[in-house]
Write an enzyme that holds these catalytic residues in place. Structure first.
Site, short mmCIF file in Angstrom:
data_model
loop_
_atom_site.label_atom_id
_atom_site.label_comp_id
_atom_site.label_asym_id
_atom_site.label_seq_id
_atom_site.Cartn_x
_atom_site.Cartn_y
_atom_site.Cartn_z
N SER A 1 0.85 -1.19 0.00
CA SER A 1 0.00 0.00 0.00
C SER A 1 0.88 1.24 0.00
O SER A 1 2.00 1.23 0.52
CB SER A 1 -0.89 0.00 1.24
OG SER A 1 -1.50 1.27 1.44
N SER A 2 0.36 2.32 -0.55
CA SER A 2 1.10 3.59 -0.58
C SER A 2 1.28 4.18 0.81
O SER A 2 2.09 5.09 1.01
CB SER A 2 0.38 4.60 -1.47
OG SER A 2 -0.91 4.89 -0.97
N CYS A 3 0.54 3.67 1.80
CA CYS A 3 0.65 4.22 3.16
C CYS A 3 1.98 3.85 3.81
O CYS A 3 2.28 4.31 4.92
CB CYS A 3 -0.51 3.77 4.02
SG CYS A 3 -0.46 2.02 4.47
N TYR B 1 -1.12 -0.53 10.31
CA TYR B 1 -1.25 -1.22 9.02
C TYR B 1 -0.01 -0.99 8.16
O TYR B 1 0.52 -1.92 7.54
CB TYR B 1 -2.51 -0.73 8.30
CG TYR B 1 -2.67 -1.27 6.90
CD1 TYR B 1 -3.09 -2.57 6.69
CD2 TYR B 1 -2.42 -0.48 5.78
CE1 TYR B 1 -3.25 -3.08 5.41
CE2 TYR B 1 -2.57 -0.97 4.50
CZ TYR B 1 -3.00 -2.28 4.32
OH TYR B 1 -3.14 -2.78 3.05
N HIS C 1 -13.18 2.90 1.95
CA HIS C 1 -12.31 3.99 1.53
C HIS C 1 -13.14 5.09 0.88
O HIS C 1 -14.33 4.94 0.65
CB HIS C 1 -11.25 3.46 0.56
CG HIS C 1 -10.24 2.58 1.23
ND1 HIS C 1 -10.21 1.21 1.05
CD2 HIS C 1 -9.23 2.86 2.08
CE1 HIS C 1 -9.22 0.70 1.76
NE2 HIS C 1 -8.61 1.67 2.39
N LYS D 1 2.75 -3.68 6.48
CA LYS D 1 3.06 -3.79 5.04
C LYS D 1 4.54 -3.54 4.77
O LYS D 1 5.12 -4.14 3.87
CB LYS D 1 2.20 -2.82 4.23
CG LYS D 1 0.70 -2.99 4.40
CD LYS D 1 0.23 -4.43 4.34
CE LYS D 1 0.31 -5.02 2.96
NZ LYS D 1 -0.22 -6.41 2.92
#
Length: 326
Positions: free
Chosen positions: A111-113, A140, A183, A144
């Site tokens: 994920s981009s997070c 989270y 989302h 990742k």
């Protein structure tokens, strides 16, 4: 990937479902592949013994790890322990037991997070671990990041070819339209759909509407994932930094949340006013992925945001009763 057994973990999720659809199209076109899937009832990925037994029995040639516990800001804030625990356990079980079963090629989705809250825009792969994470989804994100480092570490120690793709905000068929735990884009689709059907005059969106976000249709993500997976090892490695196994996947463009709301309103037939609520948090003001590395490898997104929202709304209309039943 001819004559190969491919295990797609998380095939019932939005991304796993998109990848499975792409593989099924290839199989129907004549590729000699066997697609292996298991539902959560059939295989609990958080159970180490079950995952080990499955990997030893099936002996897949390729593993695609698309299974994860995901959710929006509300869900991440409410269940942080669930998000970090379940994602860490799924990653460690699947990656390690794949290795134990002799799997040399694996692709995991992140994920981009993973990137710092204040990372320079657009966010390049090299921004990883250069600053503090966004607090609302830090558990989270850490899980990742651990998945990326697992892949890197197995590659370094054991010579495997484990790769990670980091998508931007995804949407499309199979998305979560829950009013609290979804989302932003599916949440807007549901809200504007219900407002249009109820002839409501005003829809208020959280925040100022100024933050900018990038969105990628799940079918584009599925194609990108298989594209990255199939790159020859030498070609892949020469396009990434030494010992760095992840690569960004995105559309390369972004829109403001207010512009996004206007696109959704048009697609759903909502003709009322859109108002913002600046008393609610905006979050990060901009999140755009640097996708130049993947572009240099020969892949670019092809589904426009307008087209993707329209098709996703049509999917929602067809499936809304099942969605609400969940």
């Amino acid at each position: 990937m001819a004559n190969r057994k491919i295990f797609v973990a998380g095939h019932r999720g939005m991304v796993g479902g998109g990848i499975t659809r792409q593989l099924e199209l290839r199989k129907a076109a004549g590729e000699d592949i066997e697609i292996i899937t298991r539902t959560r009832a059939e295989l609990d990925l958080t159970n180490q013994a079950d995952v080990r037994a499955f990997m030893q029995s099936e002996r897949p040639d390729v593993v695609i790890l698309a299974a994860a516990k995901v959710g929006g800001i509300h869900a991440n804030n409410t269940y942080p322990a669930d998000f970090i625990y379940e994602n860490l356990v799924i990653e460690t079980n699947v990656i390690h037991q794949a290795f134990e079963a002799g799997v040399m090629r694996l692709l995991q989705l992140g994920s981009s997070c993973i990137y710092p809250r204040d990372a320079a825009q657009p966010m390049a792969e090299s921004a990883l671990l250069t600053g503090e994470l966004e607090p609302t989804n830090e558990p989270y994100a850490i899980a990742k990041i651990a998945g990326i480092k697992l892949c890197e570490s197995y590659n370094r120690q054991h010579g495997t070819d484990y790769r990670s793709v980091m998508p931007t905000n995804l949407y499309g068929p199979g998305d979560n339209f829950h009013p609290d735990n979804s989302h932003v884009l599916p949440a807007l689709i549901r809200r504007f759909h219900e407002a249009a059907r109820a002839s409501i005059d005003v829809v208020t969106i959280w925040g100022s509407g100024r933050p900018r976000r990038e969105f990628l249709h799940v079918d584009d993500m599925a194609q990108a994932s298989l594209y990255v997976l199939e790159l020859p090892k030498g070609e892949y490695n020469q396009n990434i930094q030494p010992m760095l196994s992840h690569i960004n996947v995105g559309s390369g463009t972004d829109v403001s949340i207010l512009e996004l709301a206007q696109l959704v309103a048009h697609a759903t037939g909502f003709e009322g006013r859109i108002e913002t609520d600046p008393s609610k948090p905006d979050g990060t003001m901009r999140k755009l992925m640097d996708v130049s590395r993947l572009a240099s490898m020969g892949w670019r997104a092809s589904i426009t945001l307008e087209e993707g929202i329209r098709s996703t709304y049509q999917w929602f209309l067809t499936n809304q009763h099942n969605i609400r039943a969940k």
